[in-house]
Design an enzyme around this catalytic site. Structure first.
Site, mmCIF file in Angstrom:
data_model
loop_
_atom_site.group_PDB
_atom_site.id
_atom_site.type_symbol
_atom_site.label_atom_id
_atom_site.label_comp_id
_atom_site.label_asym_id
_atom_site.label_seq_id
_atom_site.Cartn_x
_atom_site.Cartn_y
_atom_site.Cartn_z
ATOM 1 N N CYS A 1 0.823 -1.219 0.000
ATOM 2 C CA CYS A 1 0.000 0.000 0.000
ATOM 3 C C CYS A 1 0.856 1.266 0.000
ATOM 4 O O CYS A 1 0.443 2.302 -0.510
ATOM 5 C CB CYS A 1 -0.905 0.022 1.229
ATOM 6 S SG CYS A 1 -1.923 -1.443 1.464
ATOM 7 N N CYS B 1 -2.086 2.756 3.227
ATOM 8 C CA CYS B 1 -2.874 1.789 4.006
ATOM 9 C C CYS B 1 -3.878 2.534 4.881
ATOM 10 O O CYS B 1 -3.659 3.671 5.273
ATOM 11 C CB CYS B 1 -1.931 0.925 4.839
ATOM 12 S SG CYS B 1 -2.691 -0.604 5.454
ATOM 13 N N ASP B 2 -4.991 1.889 5.219
ATOM 14 C CA ASP B 2 -6.169 2.639 5.639
ATOM 15 C C ASP B 2 -6.022 3.464 6.916
ATOM 16 O O ASP B 2 -6.634 4.513 7.042
ATOM 17 C CB ASP B 2 -7.399 1.736 5.728
ATOM 18 C CG ASP B 2 -7.212 0.515 6.614
ATOM 19 O OD1 ASP B 2 -6.208 0.433 7.329
ATOM 20 O OD2 ASP B 2 -8.086 -0.365 6.577
ATOM 21 N N LYS B 3 -5.207 3.056 7.908
ATOM 22 C CA LYS B 3 -5.076 3.863 9.124
ATOM 23 C C LYS B 3 -4.310 5.147 8.870
ATOM 24 O O LYS B 3 -4.400 6.103 9.639
ATOM 25 C CB LYS B 3 -4.387 3.077 10.246
ATOM 26 C CG LYS B 3 -5.003 1.732 10.563
ATOM 27 C CD LYS B 3 -6.495 1.791 10.722
ATOM 28 C CE LYS B 3 -7.092 0.408 10.805
ATOM 29 N NZ LYS B 3 -6.868 -0.416 9.589
ATOM 30 N N CYS C 1 -5.544 -1.891 -1.080
ATOM 31 C CA CYS C 1 -6.444 -3.002 -1.427
ATOM 32 C C CYS C 1 -7.556 -2.531 -2.358
ATOM 33 O O CYS C 1 -8.197 -1.513 -2.113
ATOM 34 C CB CYS C 1 -7.013 -3.629 -0.164
ATOM 35 S SG CYS C 1 -5.739 -4.312 0.921
ATOM 36 N N GLU D 1 -9.463 -6.116 13.535
ATOM 37 C CA GLU D 1 -10.450 -6.452 12.511
ATOM 38 C C GLU D 1 -10.653 -7.958 12.423
ATOM 39 O O GLU D 1 -9.754 -8.736 12.739
ATOM 40 C CB GLU D 1 -10.004 -5.908 11.152
ATOM 41 C CG GLU D 1 -9.959 -4.397 11.092
ATOM 42 C CD GLU D 1 -9.425 -3.875 9.782
ATOM 43 O OE1 GLU D 1 -9.578 -2.676 9.534
ATOM 44 O OE2 GLU D 1 -8.837 -4.662 9.006
ATOM 45 N N SER E 1 -12.772 -5.555 8.776
ATOM 46 C CA SER E 1 -12.072 -5.026 7.618
ATOM 47 C C SER E 1 -13.086 -4.485 6.619
ATOM 48 O O SER E 1 -14.228 -4.953 6.552
ATOM 49 C CB SER E 1 -11.254 -6.143 6.968
ATOM 50 O OG SER E 1 -10.880 -5.800 5.653
#
Length: 582
Positions: free
Chosen positions: A67, A140-142, A216, A467, A493
């Site tokens: 990511c 990445c998502d965080k 993702c 998650e 997730s």
């Protein structure tokens, strides 16, 4: 300047008189600041640079995860944009972690914690070094909510850049021509456990599902949050819908650097943009895209950092009038790269604006209003099947359902697309950790009609609220997606689909009702009544409560122990500065 810089509530920053250098001026100007200037000559400053705004580039580059593996190059593009616009750029790094690697292990407990570390670290550098503004780049998502929390706290001109989506993976010669991603691998684990997939096919899928850089590839949490941030007005138009490796993403990064310098010049700051109406726009776009339940947690945290009162009930209020329009993974068919190919989310936002579902008067980092940025956006091409029109939605109201009831008196969040039905009733099978539940699922001890209960995985109890993609994907792989439900005080997730409820508050660790559930109790998830209940009398729950002893802290030192001590509930965004008293 529209107005002079003023201190942010709760902060005591030193602010100078130069409107273009309100923070670097006090750090670098005058004979007494000669030592400070001397430290900057070796890192590339010239004498002339000390008269320019100093703009940071917060890079989340790392080889920890695909990511973020390309973000160092994007940071250099932002540096170019800043310098070309008359600023002086300083690039610095912060951390990232990989959910995909750590999912289902003890390491996953650090995932949500990383959001706070990212926010704290960016605030630390920006505050310490007297930066006048900054670009923040996340993959990445965080990374994304972490960056935005820091932006909101500091309230200095800033633009967020999304690192971009990954392209789909594929198996050479696959007759099904499947487009693969990380969720494909998790679901393959369940199929393998059920004998529906052999070792060779599992190996093929795992070796080619992730073809290169980028986040993702479905409407999972990373793409959800990127879209939410663009709808919030805090990234440039189209930043959320670009492939990670593309000319468009490089240009987006460069222009973000220019935009921060322009924000300084016109006196535009993040809290001018991050208003209650702007957060409502974010929620609207997340719902229309069928986005991740994590958006609830992260938008609550971002709003709190911005001083905006946002609650889980705002998601319910907005969800009553906003339909789900996007046929995107995990519940749908298409990848994010397919949406990029037809124009991204801008035509969708224009559709929502024209339908009276977006606030057009909200400001954006461009200096224009949302309506102005959408004015000339063309509609989607005819015949595309990814985004439905408003009059033919996939679901007429939100898939994100906030449920209350005797199991969630302070709320919980369900992701109910409608494909799995709107109501589920079954008997509880209780597990006190995710690994225990996963062992039972892969051991084929879960049957049709079961409600898997995973508790002591909340913000404090986990700690870290990990998650549950492993269990939910394994359920799908076993072919039980419509026959089994899962509820937890942990979270899910963005790749999760099926009948799931998370964020149950109060969590089990603090004695919430989830701690009192016994295997065999009848659990009802009702998406229409918005209720999560156990068919157990109040008197019986009270009796169980009096006998409940709880569990010992799983960590007593280090970052996870600090997090457990400070973190708020999921219904408040699971932030670590909610109750700090001076």
């Amino acid at each position: 300047m529209k107005k002079p810089f003023a201190p942010v509530p709760g902060r005591n920053d030193q602010i100078g008189t130069d409107p273009l250098r309100p923070f670097s001026g006090p750090m670098l100007d005058g004979p007494e600041r000669a030592p400070s200037r001397s430290m900057l000559y070796p890192v590339g400053f010239s004498k002339a640079d000390f008269a320019k705004p100093v703009i940071g580039v917060a890079s989340t580059w790392s080889n920890v995860t695909p990511c973020n593996m390309h973000i160092d190059k994007l940071a250099l593009e932002s540096e170019k944009g800043i310098n070309a616009a008359g600023g002086k750029a300083i690039v610095f790094n912060t951390i990232t972690i990989s959910d995909g690697i750590s999912m289902g292990t003890e390491g996953m407990k650090y995932s949500l914690v990383s959001r706070e570390v990212i926010a704290d670290s960016i605030e630390t550098v920006v505050g310490c070094e007297g930066l006048d503004g900054f670009v923040a780049i996340g993959g990445c998502d965080k990374n994304m909510p972490g960056c935005l929390m820091a932006i909101a706290r500091m309230n200095r001109p800033a633009v967020f850049v999304y690192g971009g989506t990954i392209l789909p993976g594929c198996i050479t010669g696959d007759p099904l021509k499947r487009q693969l991603d990380v969720v494909s691998v998790f679901e393959a684990v369940g199929a393998h456990a059920n004998g529906r997939m052999d070792d060779k096919e599992l190996d093929q899928i795992e070796s080619c599902a992730i073809p290169g850089p980028g986040s993702c590839g479905g409407m999972y949490t990373a793409n959800t949050m990127a879209s939410a941030i663009e709808a919030l007005g805090m990234s440039l138009p189209n930043s959320s819908a670009q492939n990670a490796i593309s000319k468009a993403k490089k240009e987006d990064s460069r222009r973000a650097g220019e935009a921060v310098v322009n924000m300084l010049k016109i006196g535009l700051r993040p809290r001018d943009i991050m208003t209650k109406k702007a957060f409502e726009n974010s929620i609207t776009v997340v719902i229309a895209l069928g986005g991740s339940t994590n958006a609830v947690l992260h938008l609550l945290a971002m709003a709190r950092a911005a001083g905006v009162k946002l609650t889980i009930d705002d998601f319910s209020r907005i969800g009553k009038r906003v339909p789900v329009l996007a046929d995107l993974k995990p519940s749908g068919k298409y990848s994010m790269s397919a949406l990029v190919a037809i124009g991204g989310i801008r035509p969708l936002m224009k559709m929502l604006l024209d339908g009276g579902l977006l606030h057009g008067d909200c400001l954006t980092v461009t200096g224009e209003t949302m309506a102005e940025t959408l004015k000339n956006v063309p509609p989607y091409i005819k015949g595309q099947g990814i985004i439905r029109p408003l009059d033919n939605p996939i679901k007429k109201d939100s898939h994100l359902c906030v449920l209350y009831g005797n199991l969630a008196p302070k709320g919980s969040v369900a992701k109910i697309s409608g494909k799995e039905g709107l109501r589920f009733e079954g008997k509880a099978k209780v597990f006190n950790s995710e690994p225990d539940a996963m062992k039972a699922i892969l051991g084929k001890k879960i049957k049709k009609g079961d409600v898997i209960v995973i508790r002591y995985e909340g913000p404090k109890g986990g700690p870290g609220m990990r998650e549950m993609l492993g269990p939910t994907a394994a359920i799908m792989g076993l072919g039980l997606g419509k026959d089994v439900a899962l509820i937890t005080d942990g979270r899910f997730s963005g790749g999760t689909h099926g009948f799931v409820v998370g964020h149950i508050t109060p969590e089990a660790y603090v004695g919430g009702p989830l701690a009192l559930v016994k295997s065999g109790d009848v659990i009802v998830i009702d998406g229409e009544k918005k209720e999560l209940t156990a068919q157990v009398s109040a008197a019986e729950l009270e009796t169980r409560k009096s006998a409940w002893k709880g569990i010992k802290p799983r960590y007593t030192s280090g970052v996870l122990a600090k997090y457990a001590h400070l973190v708020s509930t999921a219904s408040e965004g699971a932030v670590t500065d909610a109750d700090l008293k001076l």
